[in-house]
Motif scaffolding. Structure first.
Motif, PDB file in Angstrom:
ATOM      1  N   ALA A 194      22.693  52.822  35.115  1.00  0.00           N
ATOM      2  CA  ALA A 194      23.768  51.855  35.428  1.00  0.00           C
ATOM      3  C   ALA A 194      24.465  51.395  34.156  1.00  0.00           C
ATOM      4  CB  ALA A 194      23.170  50.663  36.183  1.00  0.00           C
ATOM      5  N   LYS A 195      23.666  51.190  33.101  1.00  0.00           N
ATOM      6  CA  LYS A 195      24.276  50.757  31.822  1.00  0.00           C
ATOM      7  C   LYS A 195      25.207  51.827  31.273  1.00  0.00           C
ATOM      8  CE  LYS A 195      23.088  48.936  27.298  1.00  0.00           C
ATOM      9  NZ  LYS A 195      21.992  48.603  26.350  1.00  0.00           N
ATOM     10  N   GLN A 196      24.747  53.075  31.371  1.00  0.00           N
ATOM     11  CA  GLN A 196      25.614  54.170  30.904  1.00  0.00           C
ATOM     12  C   GLN A 196      26.912  54.223  31.704  1.00  0.00           C
ATOM     13  OE1 GLN A 196      23.274  57.717  31.155  1.00  0.00           O
ATOM     14  NE2 GLN A 196      21.906  57.138  29.442  1.00  0.00           N
ATOM     15  N   LEU A 255      12.768  51.767  38.323  1.00  0.00           N
ATOM     16  CA  LEU A 255      13.723  50.672  38.084  1.00  0.00           C
ATOM     17  C   LEU A 255      14.324  50.749  36.689  1.00  0.00           C
ATOM     18  CD1 LEU A 255      14.939  48.108  39.298  1.00  0.00           C
ATOM     19  CD2 LEU A 255      13.019  46.811  38.323  1.00  0.00           C
ATOM     20  N   VAL A 256      13.463  51.043  35.690  1.00  0.00           N
ATOM     21  CA  VAL A 256      13.967  51.191  34.297  1.00  0.00           C
ATOM     22  C   VAL A 256      14.963  52.337  34.211  1.00  0.00           C
ATOM     23  CG1 VAL A 256      13.300  51.797  31.956  1.00  0.00           C
ATOM     24  CG2 VAL A 256      11.961  50.118  33.243  1.00  0.00           C
ATOM     25  N   ASN A 257      14.654  53.428  34.867  1.00  0.00           N
ATOM     26  CA  ASN A 257      15.557  54.594  34.838  1.00  0.00           C
ATOM     27  C   ASN A 257      16.900  54.256  35.468  1.00  0.00           C
ATOM     28  OD1 ASN A 257      16.459  57.189  34.473  1.00  0.00           O
ATOM     29  ND2 ASN A 257      15.517  57.970  36.349  1.00  0.00           N
ATOM     30  N   LYS A 258      16.846  53.517  36.605  1.00  0.00           N
ATOM     31  CA  LYS A 258      18.105  53.143  37.276  1.00  0.00           C
ATOM     32  C   LYS A 258      18.936  52.208  36.407  1.00  0.00           C
ATOM     33  CE  LYS A 258      16.733  53.753  42.098  1.00  0.00           C
ATOM     34  NZ  LYS A 258      16.552  53.104  43.423  1.00  0.00           N
ATOM     35  N   LYS A 259      18.226  51.251  35.722  1.00  0.00           N
ATOM     36  CA  LYS A 259      18.973  50.326  34.849  1.00  0.00           C
ATOM     37  C   LYS A 259      19.645  51.072  33.706  1.00  0.00           C
ATOM     38  CE  LYS A 259      16.345  46.061  35.646  1.00  0.00           C
ATOM     39  NZ  LYS A 259      15.472  45.026  35.000  1.00  0.00           N
ATOM     40  N   SER A 260      18.967  52.035  33.134  1.00  0.00           N
ATOM     41  CA  SER A 260      19.567  52.813  32.034  1.00  0.00           C
ATOM     42  C   SER A 260      20.793  53.590  32.522  1.00  0.00           C
ATOM     43  CB  SER A 260      18.510  53.764  31.462  1.00  0.00           C
ATOM     44  OG  SER A 260      19.071  54.594  30.467  1.00  0.00           O
ATOM     45  N   ARG A 277      34.740  51.994  28.503  1.00  0.00           N
ATOM     46  CA  ARG A 277      35.510  52.863  27.588  1.00  0.00           C
ATOM     47  C   ARG A 277      36.777  53.389  28.259  1.00  0.00           C
ATOM     48  NH1 ARG A 277      30.273  54.700  26.251  1.00  0.00           N
ATOM     49  NH2 ARG A 277      30.555  56.543  27.592  1.00  0.00           N
ATOM     50  N   ASP A 278      36.666  53.768  29.535  1.00  0.00           N
ATOM     51  CA  ASP A 278      37.856  54.255  30.256  1.00  0.00           C
ATOM     52  C   ASP A 278      38.908  53.159  30.394  1.00  0.00           C
ATOM     53  OD1 ASP A 278      35.870  56.319  32.528  1.00  0.00           O
ATOM     54  OD2 ASP A 278      36.647  56.683  30.490  1.00  0.00           O
TER      55      ASP A 278
END
Length: 529
Positions: A38-40, A31-36, A47-48
């Motif tokens: 998604a944030k990226q 879950l932490v990996n997915k949140k990171s 930015r786009d």
């Protein structure tokens, strides 16, 4: 046995608990990996979006700047077109007035000649009757006097025939004059009709636009108002058309009256400055702007009168004099032009010993009709004369208004000085705008006139058409004929062109003799006799 079962159960429970813990930890890590991740992705999307927004904003600004430049270029082109049209119309009006004056002069001459001819006809009729009686009496005497010689009788008869021939010649001359008069009147009517026909399709269009810059595009909506109420109220209060188009941060004010246009410009600027544009306060702001312009008009008039030391001026004359501050002709400010004419007229009057104050007064008010010509029918000369008469101006001032455009004969030398000063002020270099087309035509016309004379080799127009230098063939034009040629060219320019000021005609004749050092010439020998 029970202890064994319990121990096994505890062992299984511990295993299950450990497995659950491991599963929870793994799920948490996933879950932490997915949140990171998604944030990226969100940051990248943001930015786009910011980049696209900046690109679109830059493109919009570039497009708006291009449209603004295009609009300003079109506006300048329209102003130049309007100025060219105004110049053409003014030239045609001046030509029409000149022809009308010529026709009036011809009609006056014809009337005077007709009156004189009628008087001569009566005198000739009486003389004819007396001569007939004398001839009849002399014929009777010739019949009774047989002592006359043949030569005397011939002389007497020839004398009688000569008198009759003279009478017949006078009658023939009268018939020729009558025929010439009818022909001249018919041609004069044709000239007037042709001039009116050439002028009928033209129209006059002055530079009638003023622009007001806006802080941003939001003010356009405020100016228009809900359902167009604000813009209609502003146009009704000022009498000036408001143009709101796609031009960024700019509105255009259009109107023929320069004073009303100035009032509208100041009122619009004040409304934008206060950031409060609504139907309730538009009239109040316009009234304040009108009062401000009126104060400016009175101040300009008072400063001018004080500078020229002119007193006892009627309030209406003073107000219209100040209105000339906002009136332009060929790009020249009319108030400044009137001041120049006043100073020039006064200076010339001082040199000639005339009334300097009266001369300055006549020069200052010679174009006063231009202050009211935008709102009334008639030429500025007619309107100026009517205003001066209502204000009980001096008769020389009224005559100067008429005479400076040759609509009346000068009754005083000051009127002539005003005409000369008007041409000097309007004709000096840089005083008035002149289109490239009109300038080129004038230069070309000057050179064509000079080149049309026999013996002219080449003509150059210099000093913006104020001088022409004519180079002639030395074999065809002698030194004594050069002066005559310069006078003939100047006379033809006066007859065929209209120009401010004067044009200098300089005829150049030169003979160039040259030899080379390599040329061989035999020596001249003297023989002794």
């Amino acid at each position: 046995m029970i202890d064994f079962i319990i121990s096994n159960f505890l062992y299984l429970f511990i295993i299950v608990l450990f497995s659950v813990a491991i599963g929870i930890i793994g799920y948490h890590l996933i879950l932490v990996n997915k949140k990171s991740t998604a944030k990226q992705i969100v940051d990248k999307i943001r930015r786009d979006i910011e980049k696209d927004k900046k690109d679109e904003l830059y493109k919009f600004k570039v497009e708006m700047q291009t449209k603004r430049s295009k609009f300003e270029q079109e506006l300048r082109q329209r102003e130049e077109k309007y100025q060219r049209t105004e110049n053409q119309v003014l030239e045609k009006e001046k030509e029409l007035r000149r022809k009308e004056n010529q026709i009036k002069i011809l009609e006056n001459r014809f009337d005077a000649k007709e009156k004189k001819i009628n008087e001569l006809e009566e005198m000739l009729y009486e003389r004819h009757r007396k001569v007939d009686g004398l001839i009849e009496e002399q014929n009777k005497q010739l019949e009774t006097l047989s002592s006359l010689s043949i030569e005397d009788a011939k002389k007497q008869l020839l004398k009688n025939l000569e008198g009759q021939a003279k009478l017949e010649a006078v009658h023939l001359a009268n018939e020729i004059k009558e025929e010439a008069k009818e022909k001249a009147q018919r041609e004069a009517k044709e000239i007037i009709a042709l001039a009116i026909e050439n002028l009928a399709y033209e129209f006059t269009m002055e530079s009638t636009l003023s622009t007001v810059e806006l802080p941003n595009e939001r003010f356009k909506g405020m100016i228009i108002g809900r359902e167009g109420r604000n813009i209609r109220a502003f146009e009704e209060a000022t009498g000036v058309k408001v143009i709101v188009d796609d031009t960024p941060e700019l509105v255009v004010l259009s109107g023929y009256d320069p004073v009303a246009r100035e009032v509208a410009r100041i009122a619009m600027q004040n409304l934008i400055k206060n950031k409060s544009i609504n139907v309730n306060n538009i009239q109040q702001v316009v009234d304040k702007a009108s009062a401000e312009v009126q104060r400016s008009i009175i101040k300009a008039a008072d400063d001018t009168l004080r500078e020229l030391k002119i007193t006892d001026v009627h309030p209406k004359m003073r107000e219209n004099l100040g209105r000339l501050k906002y009136r332009y002709s060929y790009g020249q400010n009319m108030l400044q032009h009137s001041k120049e004419v006043a100073f020039l007229t006064g200076a010339m009057a001082a040199e000639l010993g005339f009334n300097v104050k009266l001369a300055r007064r006549a020069g200052l008010f010679h174009d006063i009709g231009k202050a009211i010509s935008n709102n009334s029918e008639g030429s500025h000369v007619t309107l100026g004369v009517e205003l001066a008469e209502k204000c009980n101006e001096h008769k020389v001032v009224i005559n100067a208004i008429l005479a400076h455009h040759e609509e009346a004969e000068p009754i005083h030398p000051i009127s002539v000085l005003v005409t000369a000063a008007d041409k000097i002020s309007g004709g000096r270099p840089g005083a008035r705008r002149d289109t490239l087309e009109a300038y080129t035509k004038r230069i070309t016309k000057l050179e064509e006139i000079a080149n049309s004379f026999e013996g002219v080799q080449k003509t150059y127009a210099i000093s913006a058409g104020r001088e022409i230098r004519v180079i002639v063939e030395p074999e065809q034009i002698a030194d004594d004929k050069a002066t005559v040629l310069s006078g003939d060219i100047a006379a033809k320019i006066r007859e065929s062109m209209e120009f401010p000021g004067q044009i200098k005609v300089c005829v150049i004749r030169q003979t160039i003799a040259s030899k080379f050092t390599d040329d061989y010439e035999p020596a001249v020998s003297l023989e002794e006799k």
